[in-house]
Design a protein around this motif. Structure first.
Motif, PDB file in Angstrom:
ATOM      1  N   SER A   1       0.834  -1.203   0.000  1.00  0.00           N
ATOM      2  CA  SER A   1       0.000   0.000   0.000  1.00  0.00           C
ATOM      3  C   SER A   1       0.871   1.257   0.000  1.00  0.00           C
ATOM      4  O   SER A   1       1.818   1.366   0.774  1.00  0.00           O
ATOM      5  CB  SER A   1      -0.908   0.011   1.230  1.00  0.00           C
ATOM      6  N   SER A   2       0.520   2.180  -0.888  1.00  0.00           N
ATOM      7  CA  SER A   2       1.333   3.389  -1.041  1.00  0.00           C
ATOM      8  C   SER A   2       0.468   4.635  -0.986  1.00  0.00           C
ATOM      9  O   SER A   2      -0.638   4.670  -1.538  1.00  0.00           O
ATOM     10  CB  SER A   2       2.093   3.349  -2.380  1.00  0.00           C
ATOM     11  N   ILE A   3       0.971   5.653  -0.327  1.00  0.00           N
ATOM     12  CA  ILE A   3       0.340   6.975  -0.323  1.00  0.00           C
ATOM     13  C   ILE A   3       0.942   7.854  -1.405  1.00  0.00           C
ATOM     14  O   ILE A   3       0.233   8.559  -2.117  1.00  0.00           O
ATOM     15  CB  ILE A   3       0.508   7.647   1.059  1.00  0.00           C
ATOM     16  N   TRP A   4       2.250   7.782  -1.559  1.00  0.00           N
ATOM     17  CA  TRP A   4       2.960   8.695  -2.461  1.00  0.00           C
ATOM     18  C   TRP A   4       3.044   8.204  -3.903  1.00  0.00           C
ATOM     19  O   TRP A   4       3.120   9.019  -4.817  1.00  0.00           O
ATOM     20  CB  TRP A   4       4.383   8.927  -1.943  1.00  0.00           C
ATOM     21  N   GLY A   5       3.074   6.906  -4.101  1.00  0.00           N
ATOM     22  CA  GLY A   5       3.267   6.372  -5.441  1.00  0.00           C
ATOM     23  C   GLY A   5       4.741   6.322  -5.815  1.00  0.00           C
ATOM     24  O   GLY A   5       5.560   7.092  -5.298  1.00  0.00           O
ATOM     25  N   THR A   6       5.091   5.425  -6.727  1.00  0.00           N
ATOM     26  CA  THR A   6       6.498   5.178  -7.081  1.00  0.00           C
ATOM     27  C   THR A   6       7.192   6.416  -7.637  1.00  0.00           C
ATOM     28  O   THR A   6       8.321   6.746  -7.254  1.00  0.00           O
ATOM     29  CB  THR A   6       6.583   4.028  -8.105  1.00  0.00           C
ATOM     30  N   GLU A   7       6.545   7.119  -8.561  1.00  0.00           N
ATOM     31  CA  GLU A   7       7.181   8.270  -9.208  1.00  0.00           C
ATOM     32  C   GLU A   7       7.536   9.354  -8.195  1.00  0.00           C
ATOM     33  O   GLU A   7       8.644   9.912  -8.213  1.00  0.00           O
ATOM     34  CB  GLU A   7       6.254   8.845 -10.285  1.00  0.00           C
ATOM     35  N   GLN A   8       6.597   9.649  -7.286  1.00  0.00           N
ATOM     36  CA  GLN A   8       6.856  10.692  -6.294  1.00  0.00           C
ATOM     37  C   GLN A   8       7.950  10.252  -5.312  1.00  0.00           C
ATOM     38  O   GLN A   8       8.802  11.055  -4.917  1.00  0.00           O
ATOM     39  CB  GLN A   8       5.576  11.037  -5.532  1.00  0.00           C
ATOM     40  N   LYS A   9       7.931   8.988  -4.913  1.00  0.00           N
ATOM     41  CA  LYS A   9       8.956   8.493  -3.995  1.00  0.00           C
ATOM     42  C   LYS A   9      10.344   8.586  -4.620  1.00  0.00           C
ATOM     43  O   LYS A   9      11.307   9.006  -3.957  1.00  0.00           O
ATOM     44  CB  LYS A   9       8.645   7.041  -3.594  1.00  0.00           C
ATOM     45  N   ASN A  10      10.452   8.242  -5.895  1.00  0.00           N
ATOM     46  CA  ASN A  10      11.744   8.336  -6.579  1.00  0.00           C
ATOM     47  C   ASN A  10      12.216   9.786  -6.657  1.00  0.00           C
ATOM     48  O   ASN A  10      13.399  10.086  -6.446  1.00  0.00           O
ATOM     49  CB  ASN A  10      11.654   7.735  -7.977  1.00  0.00           C
ATOM     50  N   TRP A  11      11.281  10.691  -6.981  1.00  0.00           N
ATOM     51  CA  TRP A  11      11.615  12.123  -7.034  1.00  0.00           C
ATOM     52  C   TRP A  11      12.088  12.613  -5.679  1.00  0.00           C
ATOM     53  O   TRP A  11      13.083  13.357  -5.575  1.00  0.00           O
ATOM     54  CB  TRP A  11      10.389  12.919  -7.481  1.00  0.00           C
ATOM     55  N   PHE A  12      11.394  12.209  -4.618  1.00  0.00           N
ATOM     56  CA  PHE A  12      11.733  12.663  -3.276  1.00  0.00           C
ATOM     57  C   PHE A  12      13.137  12.208  -2.888  1.00  0.00           C
ATOM     58  O   PHE A  12      13.963  13.015  -2.436  1.00  0.00           O
ATOM     59  CB  PHE A  12      10.697  12.138  -2.290  1.00  0.00           C
ATOM     60  N   VAL A  13      13.427  10.942  -3.073  1.00  0.00           N
ATOM     61  CA  VAL A  13      14.744  10.406  -2.704  1.00  0.00           C
ATOM     62  C   VAL A  13      15.848  11.097  -3.489  1.00  0.00           C
ATOM     63  O   VAL A  13      16.870  11.529  -2.922  1.00  0.00           O
ATOM     64  CB  VAL A  13      14.795   8.879  -2.928  1.00  0.00           C
ATOM     65  N   GLU A  14      15.656  11.232  -4.786  1.00  0.00           N
ATOM     66  CA  GLU A  14      16.691  11.835  -5.629  1.00  0.00           C
ATOM     67  C   GLU A  14      16.919  13.300  -5.283  1.00  0.00           C
ATOM     68  O   GLU A  14      18.063  13.755  -5.142  1.00  0.00           O
ATOM     69  CB  GLU A  14      16.308  11.698  -7.108  1.00  0.00           C
ATOM     70  N   SER A  15      15.828  14.062  -5.141  1.00  0.00           N
ATOM     71  CA  SER A  15      15.978  15.499  -4.904  1.00  0.00           C
ATOM     72  C   SER A  15      16.519  15.789  -3.504  1.00  0.00           C
ATOM     73  O   SER A  15      17.334  16.699  -3.321  1.00  0.00           O
ATOM     74  CB  SER A  15      14.652  16.219  -5.128  1.00  0.00           C
ATOM     75  N   VAL A  16      16.090  15.015  -2.499  1.00  0.00           N
ATOM     76  CA  VAL A  16      16.615  15.206  -1.151  1.00  0.00           C
ATOM     77  C   VAL A  16      18.094  14.826  -1.102  1.00  0.00           C
ATOM     78  O   VAL A  16      18.920  15.544  -0.520  1.00  0.00           O
ATOM     79  CB  VAL A  16      15.806  14.387  -0.125  1.00  0.00           C
ATOM     80  N   THR A  17      18.445  13.711  -1.707  1.00  0.00           N
ATOM     81  CA  THR A  17      19.830  13.239  -1.705  1.00  0.00           C
ATOM     82  C   THR A  17      20.760  14.234  -2.394  1.00  0.00           C
ATOM     83  O   THR A  17      21.893  14.470  -1.941  1.00  0.00           O
ATOM     84  CB  THR A  17      19.928  11.871  -2.391  1.00  0.00           C
ATOM     85  N   ASN A  18      20.287  14.839  -3.475  1.00  0.00           N
ATOM     86  CA  ASN A  18      21.129  15.750  -4.252  1.00  0.00           C
ATOM     87  C   ASN A  18      21.159  17.165  -3.694  1.00  0.00           C
ATOM     88  O   ASN A  18      21.961  17.990  -4.141  1.00  0.00           O
ATOM     89  CB  ASN A  18      20.647  15.800  -5.697  1.00  0.00           C
ATOM     90  N   SER A  19      20.298  17.471  -2.738  1.00  0.00           N
ATOM     91  CA  SER A  19      20.243  18.822  -2.194  1.00  0.00           C
ATOM     92  C   SER A  19      21.427  19.089  -1.263  1.00  0.00           C
ATOM     93  O   SER A  19      21.751  18.260  -0.411  1.00  0.00           O
ATOM     94  CB  SER A  19      18.941  19.039  -1.428  1.00  0.00           C
ATOM     95  N   ASP A  20      22.056  20.259  -1.418  1.00  0.00           N
ATOM     96  CA  ASP A  20      23.147  20.642  -0.522  1.00  0.00           C
ATOM     97  C   ASP A  20      22.704  21.708   0.477  1.00  0.00           C
ATOM     98  O   ASP A  20      23.536  22.400   1.078  1.00  0.00           O
ATOM     99  CB  ASP A  20      24.360  21.140  -1.324  1.00  0.00           C
ATOM    100  N   ALA A  21      21.393  21.857   0.666  1.00  0.00           N
ATOM    101  CA  ALA A  21      20.890  22.812   1.654  1.00  0.00           C
ATOM    102  C   ALA A  21      21.284  22.364   3.059  1.00  0.00           C
ATOM    103  O   ALA A  21      21.324  21.168   3.355  1.00  0.00           O
ATOM    104  CB  ALA A  21      19.370  22.920   1.558  1.00  0.00           C
TER     105      ALA A  21
END
Length: 289
Positions: A220-240
């Motif tokens: 069961s998913s709330i976010w869906g695969t595409e959003q989860k992939n975006w979240f992981v990639e963008s958070v990981t790549n952020s230097d904030a």
């Protein structure tokens, strides 16, 4: 100079869209205050009504700058605590002069009395009523808004794309009204905001991509695969320096025993554990509900 001024020109508004109008402007200067001037008239010969405000654009990603922002959630018209202005908290937040405001859902409550929003007309009535409070009018004239939808903004409690209609109000109606009434884009349901060198904020979509109607299953998913992939990639790549997840629903429990529609519940435990584990790997990352 003319280059400092941007205009959308006159645009027709229709009762079929509740007289709403949205536009976007490109190539704004960073960290710059812009004055907003909105003129309206019934027809070419009618007198004009003018609304004014201002906002400041974000600094670029390498600029070190202090930032104050505010957040709110779950406001119900009849819970007002000032009979003339509406909600006192908006006037208090305005004293902080926030750079922007995050609203994490349940901006209106379709399924609470006053009236129950069981039709498109009644749903629009609730938006018009809440936005007419002077405290909100004054606050949003000066404060950029990043708003997220939750269940009560679409149809009813724990709403998913699989839920039964709320009276005459179906899921598709609720989504259409949401995009009509808010400064959001249906083509960008999730996004992040970089504010200078030290802050990035993620705004996720918690209703549209659900895999089922809150049925317990390890997949069961709330976010869906595409959003989860975006979240992981963008958070990981952020230097904030600081990373903040704005979530319309709880991530960390315990929640109330009768709830089953969020990451703090057993229905979505697998995805919830994954999300908490990932956030734990990030330095200076926080969740705001």
């Amino acid at each position: 100079s003319n280059s400092d001024s941007l205009s959308s020109g006159w645009n027709y508004v229709s009762p079929y869209k509740d007289y709403t109008f949205k536009t976007s402007f490109e190539d704004l200067r960073s960290n710059t205050e812009y004055r907003v001037h909105i003129s309206g008239r019934k027809n070419q010969d009618a007198p004009m009504t003018v609304v004014q405000g201002h906002f400041k654009t974000v600094p670029d990603s390498q600029e070190i700058i202090p930032v104050v922002f505010t957040s709110s959630t779950c406001q119900y018209f009849w819970d007002y605590d000032d009979s003339k202005r509406g909600f006192k908290v908006y006037d208090e937040m305005m004293k902080l002069r926030p750079a922007f405001h995050c609203q994490t859902g349940d901006y209106v409550y379709y399924d609470k009395l006053g009236p129950m929003a069981t039709s498109v007309a009644k749903a629009r009535h609730k938006w018009n009523a809440i936005n007419a409070w002077p405290s909100l009018v004054d606050f949003y004239a000066k404060t950029p808004l990043f708003i997220q939808k939750d269940d009560h903004d679409v149809t009813k409690d724990d709403a998913t794309p699989f839920s039964e209609p709320f009276g005459e109000l179906i899921w598709e109606d609720g989504l259409a009204i949401w995009y009509e009434q808010t400064p959001t884009d249906e083509n960008e349901p999730y996004r992040s905001l970089r504010y200078g060198k030290d802050l990035e904020v993620w705004f996720v979509e918690g209703r549209v991509f659900r895999s089922s109607d809150n049925v317990e299953d390890t997949s069961s998913s709330i976010w869906g695969t595409e959003q989860k992939n975006w979240f992981v990639e963008s958070v990981t790549n952020s230097d904030a320096t600081f990373k903040i997840l704005m979530s319309p629903t709880p991530v960390v429990g315990p929640d109330r025993e009768n709830k089953k529609d969020n990451h703090a519940n057993s229905v979505y435990k697998t995805e919830g554990d994954w999300l908490k584990d990932f956030i734990a790997t990030q330095k200076n990352m926080f969740v705001v509900k």
